[in-house]
Enzyme design. Sequence first.
Site, PDB file in Angstrom:
ATOM      1  CG  LEU A  48       8.427  -9.200 -12.318  1.00 56.18           C
ATOM      2  CD1 LEU A  48       9.409  -9.003 -13.460  1.00 56.18           C
ATOM      3  CD2 LEU A  48       8.917 -10.314 -11.400  1.00 56.18           C
ATOM      4  N   GLY A  49       6.366  -5.685 -10.014  1.00 60.75           N
ATOM      5  CA  GLY A  49       6.370  -4.429  -9.263  1.00 60.75           C
ATOM      6  C   GLY A  49       5.735  -3.312 -10.065  1.00 60.75           C
ATOM      7  N   GLY A  84       6.229   0.599 -11.178  1.00 62.33           N
ATOM      8  CA  GLY A  84       7.113   1.769 -11.222  1.00 62.33           C
ATOM      9  C   GLY A  84       6.237   2.991 -11.388  1.00 62.33           C
ATOM     10  CG  HIS A  85       7.322   7.002 -11.139  1.00 64.09           C
ATOM     11  ND1 HIS A  85       6.542   7.918 -10.514  1.00 64.09           N
ATOM     12  CD2 HIS A  85       8.324   6.689 -10.305  1.00 64.09           C
ATOM     13  CE1 HIS A  85       7.092   8.195  -9.338  1.00 64.09           C
ATOM     14  NE2 HIS A  85       8.165   7.462  -9.186  1.00 64.09           N
ATOM     15  N   GLY A 122       3.697   2.838 -14.480  1.00 66.94           N
ATOM     16  CA  GLY A 122       3.829   1.565 -15.178  1.00 66.94           C
ATOM     17  C   GLY A 122       3.850   0.390 -14.227  1.00 66.94           C
ATOM     18  CE  LYS A 123      -0.400  -4.509 -14.075  1.00 61.18           C
ATOM     19  NZ  LYS A 123      -0.177  -5.966 -14.255  1.00 61.18           N
ATOM     20  CB  VAL A 124       7.656  -4.421 -14.330  1.00 66.93           C
ATOM     21  CG1 VAL A 124       8.582  -5.347 -15.111  1.00 66.93           C
ATOM     22  CG2 VAL A 124       8.026  -2.963 -14.616  1.00 66.93           C
ATOM     23  CG  ASP A 177      11.986   6.957  -9.885  1.00 68.28           C
ATOM     24  OD1 ASP A 177      11.176   6.097 -10.271  1.00 68.28           O
ATOM     25  OD2 ASP A 177      12.172   7.239  -8.675  1.00 68.28           O
TER      26      ASP A 177
END
Length: 297
Positions: free
Chosen positions: A23-24, A26-27, A29-31, A142
């Site tokens: 899905l994307g 982030g900081h 992290g990966k979702v 953020d």
Amino acid sequence: KKSLSPPVPSTYQKRYLKKIMDLGEGHFGKVTLYKYDPTNDDTGELVAVKVLKQESGCVAEGLMKEIEILKSLDHINIVKYKGCCTEPGRTEVQLIMEYLPMGSLRDYLPKTKVSVCQCLMYAQQICQGMDYLHSKRYVHRDLAARNVLVENNSLVKIGDFGLTKHIPEGEIYYRVREDGDSPVFWYAIECLKESKFSFASDVWSFGVTLYEILTRCDNRQSPPTKFYEMMGEAQGQITTMIIIDLLMKNMRLPCPRDCPHEVRLLMEQCWHKDQAQRPSFENLIVRFEAIRRTYDW
Ligand SMILES: COc1ccc(-c2cccc3nc(Nc4ccc(N5CCN(C)CC5)cc4)nn23)cc1
């Protein structure tokens, strides 16, 4: 006989998570979208799962902190915590959240016809989520359209808390050591100059997020694009120093096309050089309520 709804798991077992798509990022992290299907008959529920990016190197405690924070939050405009998966030995931790099918405002706005009134409704909902977060003395650090998720065309939620920090009672700032991929175009001037984050610096980032919403997250008008235009050929030097220089000269992102006068005023106050002069989210909620009534769209 009333059909019983499937039992809601309190802990999720990794082996029943079936990967669907990324899905994307982030900081740190990966979702990823997973279906949690313990009965293995495809009746499971869709969940969004956040893991630390391997190369980020930070041990799981960064995500453990984020899990603790999200677990303690309960607000309609904040993505819901569902559970977490910990491997024995805690090498890899997974944060399991509700999945919002329509993606972030960055995915949704460019491809959906949205009125100014709806934009202001989304903005007000973000303020409600942020006011709740600040009431618990968390600073988000953020806030941006990429981190605001769409449940449906009348409900948005703040969806990533990877940089959120708690500000102890009696203190105002959270100080950080600079890290490479900071969202500098969303940072308040005091964050760029002294890495000092406060409730007021979240309000500045909200102003940039409001600008993104009113430009419908159009890439040609995105904050990085517009700042690079303002910076001109001087891009060679350290970007942060040049942004500070522009901001000190009171240069700001341009007024979006169909932005009502009161909203432009509100946006400029969010970007006030003096953080004490910026409105609180509590105040912004009241003002959005009034503006939306005036225009009774
Ligand atoms: C910064 O990246 C993210 C990515 C996902 C999330 C997140 C957290 C918690 C819940 C949640 N639900 C969704 N939904 C979602 C749906 C579609 C997409 N797509 C992005 C890529 N597009 C090409 C298709 C839609 C992204 C997210 N994303 N999401 C937060 C930050």
